[in-house]
Design a protein around this motif. Structure first.
Motif, PDB file in Angstrom:
ATOM      1  N   GLY A  69       1.115  -1.262  -0.422  1.00 22.26           N
ATOM      2  CA  GLY A  69      -0.185  -0.287  -0.199  1.00 22.26           C
ATOM      3  C   GLY A  69       0.853   1.473   0.154  1.00 22.26           C
ATOM      4  O   GLY A  69       1.756   1.470  -0.174  1.00 22.26           O
ATOM      5  N   ALA A  70       0.167   2.520   0.368  1.00 21.81           N
ATOM      6  CA  ALA A  70       0.973   3.533   0.048  1.00 21.81           C
ATOM      7  C   ALA A  70       0.173   4.301   0.519  1.00 21.81           C
ATOM      8  O   ALA A  70      -1.006   4.652   1.277  1.00 21.81           O
ATOM      9  N   LEU A  71       0.725   5.562   1.365  1.00 27.41           N
ATOM     10  CA  LEU A  71       0.345   6.645   3.004  1.00 27.41           C
ATOM     11  C   LEU A  71      -0.540   7.466   1.458  1.00 27.41           C
ATOM     12  O   LEU A  71       0.452   8.180   1.128  1.00 27.41           O
ATOM     13  N   TYR A  72      -1.562   6.877   1.909  1.00 25.49           N
ATOM     14  CA  TYR A  72      -2.393   8.521   1.023  1.00 25.49           C
ATOM     15  C   TYR A  72      -2.610   9.815   2.170  1.00 25.49           C
ATOM     16  O   TYR A  72      -2.174  10.667   1.130  1.00 25.49           O
ATOM     17  N   ARG A  73      -2.990   9.441   3.114  1.00 25.73           N
ATOM     18  CA  ARG A  73      -2.989  11.095   3.605  1.00 25.73           C
ATOM     19  C   ARG A  73      -2.262   9.860   5.028  1.00 25.73           C
ATOM     20  O   ARG A  73      -1.634   9.380   5.389  1.00 25.73           O
ATOM     21  N   ASP A  75      -2.717   9.038   8.410  1.00 29.09           N
ATOM     22  CA  ASP A  75      -3.521   8.330   8.655  1.00 29.09           C
ATOM     23  C   ASP A  75      -4.069   7.684   8.259  1.00 29.09           C
ATOM     24  O   ASP A  75      -5.402   6.405   8.131  1.00 29.09           O
ATOM     25  N   ILE A  76      -3.778   7.181   6.201  1.00 29.64           N
ATOM     26  CA  ILE A  76      -4.652   6.763   5.556  1.00 29.64           C
ATOM     27  C   ILE A  76      -3.977   5.500   4.625  1.00 29.64           C
ATOM     28  O   ILE A  76      -2.881   6.489   3.499  1.00 29.64           O
ATOM     29  N   VAL A  77      -3.956   4.353   4.358  1.00 27.04           N
ATOM     30  CA  VAL A  77      -3.757   3.718   3.914  1.00 27.04           C
ATOM     31  C   VAL A  77      -4.000   3.267   2.286  1.00 27.04           C
ATOM     32  O   VAL A  77      -5.020   3.549   2.920  1.00 27.04           O
ATOM     33  N   LEU A  78      -3.407   3.784   0.930  1.00 28.55           N
ATOM     34  CA  LEU A  78      -4.109   3.601   0.060  1.00 28.55           C
ATOM     35  C   LEU A  78      -3.493   1.895  -0.109  1.00 28.55           C
ATOM     36  O   LEU A  78      -2.493   1.927  -0.537  1.00 28.55           O
ATOM     37  N   THR A  79      -4.637   0.500  -0.803  1.00 28.48           N
ATOM     38  CA  THR A  79      -4.478  -0.122  -0.966  1.00 28.48           C
ATOM     39  C   THR A  79      -5.367  -0.564  -1.840  1.00 28.48           C
ATOM     40  O   THR A  79      -6.265  -0.135  -2.677  1.00 28.48           O
ATOM     41  N   LEU A 140       6.474  10.586   7.709  1.00 28.00           N
ATOM     42  CA  LEU A 140       6.547   9.780   6.248  1.00 28.00           C
ATOM     43  C   LEU A 140       5.795  10.688   5.203  1.00 28.00           C
ATOM     44  O   LEU A 140       4.221  11.379   5.279  1.00 28.00           O
ATOM     45  N   PRO A 141       6.047  10.725   3.951  1.00 24.32           N
ATOM     46  CA  PRO A 141       5.495  11.774   3.127  1.00 24.32           C
ATOM     47  C   PRO A 141       4.497  10.994   2.445  1.00 24.32           C
ATOM     48  O   PRO A 141       4.681   9.421   2.740  1.00 24.32           O
ATOM     49  N   THR A 142       3.356  11.657   2.516  1.00 23.60           N
ATOM     50  CA  THR A 142       2.322  10.724   1.548  1.00 23.60           C
ATOM     51  C   THR A 142       2.542  11.234  -0.242  1.00 23.60           C
ATOM     52  O   THR A 142       3.050  11.737  -1.237  1.00 23.60           O
ATOM     53  N   SER A 218      -0.137  -7.596  -4.607  1.00 26.05           N
ATOM     54  CA  SER A 218      -1.134  -6.122  -4.430  1.00 26.05           C
ATOM     55  C   SER A 218      -1.533  -5.388  -3.628  1.00 26.05           C
ATOM     56  O   SER A 218      -0.579  -5.285  -2.166  1.00 26.05           O
ATOM     57  N   GLY A 219      -2.165  -4.538  -4.050  1.00 24.21           N
ATOM     58  CA  GLY A 219      -2.521  -3.499  -3.680  1.00 24.21           C
ATOM     59  C   GLY A 219      -0.612  -1.656  -2.750  1.00 24.21           C
ATOM     60  O   GLY A 219      -1.138  -0.815  -3.229  1.00 24.21           O
ATOM     61  N   GLY A 220       0.217  -2.308  -3.769  1.00 22.30           N
ATOM     62  CA  GLY A 220       0.704  -1.466  -3.799  1.00 22.30           C
ATOM     63  C   GLY A 220       1.110  -0.520  -5.257  1.00 22.30           C
ATOM     64  O   GLY A 220       0.025  -0.847  -5.787  1.00 22.30           O
ATOM     65  N   PRO A 221       1.657   0.462  -4.915  1.00 23.02           N
ATOM     66  CA  PRO A 221       1.158   1.401  -5.877  1.00 23.02           C
ATOM     67  C   PRO A 221       1.964   1.469  -7.533  1.00 23.02           C
ATOM     68  O   PRO A 221       3.131   0.785  -6.714  1.00 23.02           O
TER      69      PRO A 221
END
Length: 271
Positions: A69-73, A75-79, A140-142, A218-221
């Motif tokens: 996944g990736a840090l979208y915000r 406190d939120i991970v996009l996957t 860490l950056p989003t 899977s789910g990674g950017p």
């Protein structure tokens, strides 16, 4: 034949998570910082890729169910939607961030609190989900996402801790690779009606294969540089026919299609 029967999602099966954890690479670091492969290592690269340097992709996240996944915000991970089991409260997922070595003592580990799977997801298309973290990762950056299709072509970077070959084990160290865009007609010839052009984007080397994401990625950017030279996410690792096969590119969720829906969902998670 359905897509589920013929084509594989690129997550580790939930029942195999414990086994995957046992197969993480444990080689010692070489002179250049790259792990020396152990006797059980299927290869030293993400399919066709190379090790990522510490801090090179600081937005990358490893999820305990066997996905990326990736840090979208903060406190939120996009996957990927297929990495999670529906929406709602969920404290069972651990996100690991801030390191390329999953066994590093510097790893940041945060539990999940909620999951929001893409509305209407049924296993075909719409393969995105958000994971709310118990606390923000503020150091860490989003990774910004593209909001239109201007970056949906060219050469893309993919990264993950997934298998280095089809059927291989999960990796301890983050790997990266470059994959070229594959146009819609070419991808349709490869996958027929299983490919959904408006919701998915393909990338890979059609003639020879050899470079691809694989199970555990899977789910990674999938990302590239924008016009200002900054990383921007254009895809989410989703599925494919095996890994790195000639004529069978990787298929990624087309983030530009879902950018507004993702932003709305992220706002909902924060309420």
């Amino acid at each position: 034949m359905t897509r589920h029967a013929k084509f594989l999602k690129r997550s580790v099966a939930l029942g195999a998570v414990a086994l995957a954890a046992l197969s993480l690479q444990t080689g010692t670091a070489g002179a250049a910082g790259e792990p020396t492969p152990s006797s059980s290592t299927p290869g030293t690269k993400v399919v066709g890729g190379v090790p990522a340097a510490q801090g090179e992709f600081p937005f990358m996240v490893r999820l305990s169910m066997g996905c990326g996944g990736a840090l979208y915000r903060p406190d939120i991970v996009l996957t990927a939607a297929h990495c999670v089991d529906g929406s709602g409260n969920n404290t069972s997922i651990t996100a690991t961030a801030g390191v390329v070595d999953l066994q590093s003592s510097s790893a940041i580990k945060v539990k999940s609190t909620k999951v929001l799977q893409a509305p209407g997801y049924n296993g075909s298309g719409k393969d995105w989900a958000l994971i709310k973290l118990a606390r923000p990762v503020t150091n860490l950056p989003t990774l910004p996402v593209t909001t239109d299709g201007r970056y949906d072509s060219g050469d893309f970077t993919v990264a993950g801790w997934g298998a280095t070959r089809e059927g291989g084990g999960q990796q301890r160290y983050l790997r990266k690779a470059t994959v070229p865009f594959v146009d819609t007609p070419t991808c349709q010839r490869a996958y027929g009606s299983a490919y959904i052009p408006g919701e998915e984007i393909c990338a890979g080397i059609m003639s020879t294969g050899g470079v691809d994401t694989c199970q555990g990625d899977s789910g990674g950017p999938m990302f590239r540089k924008d016009n200002n030279g900054a990383w921007i996410q254009v895809g989410i690792t989703s599925w494919g026919d095996g890994c790195a096969r000639p004529g069978k590119p990787g298929v990624y969720t087309r983030v530009s299609t879902f950018a507004k829906a993702i932003a709305t969902a992220a706002d909902q998670l924060r309420r």
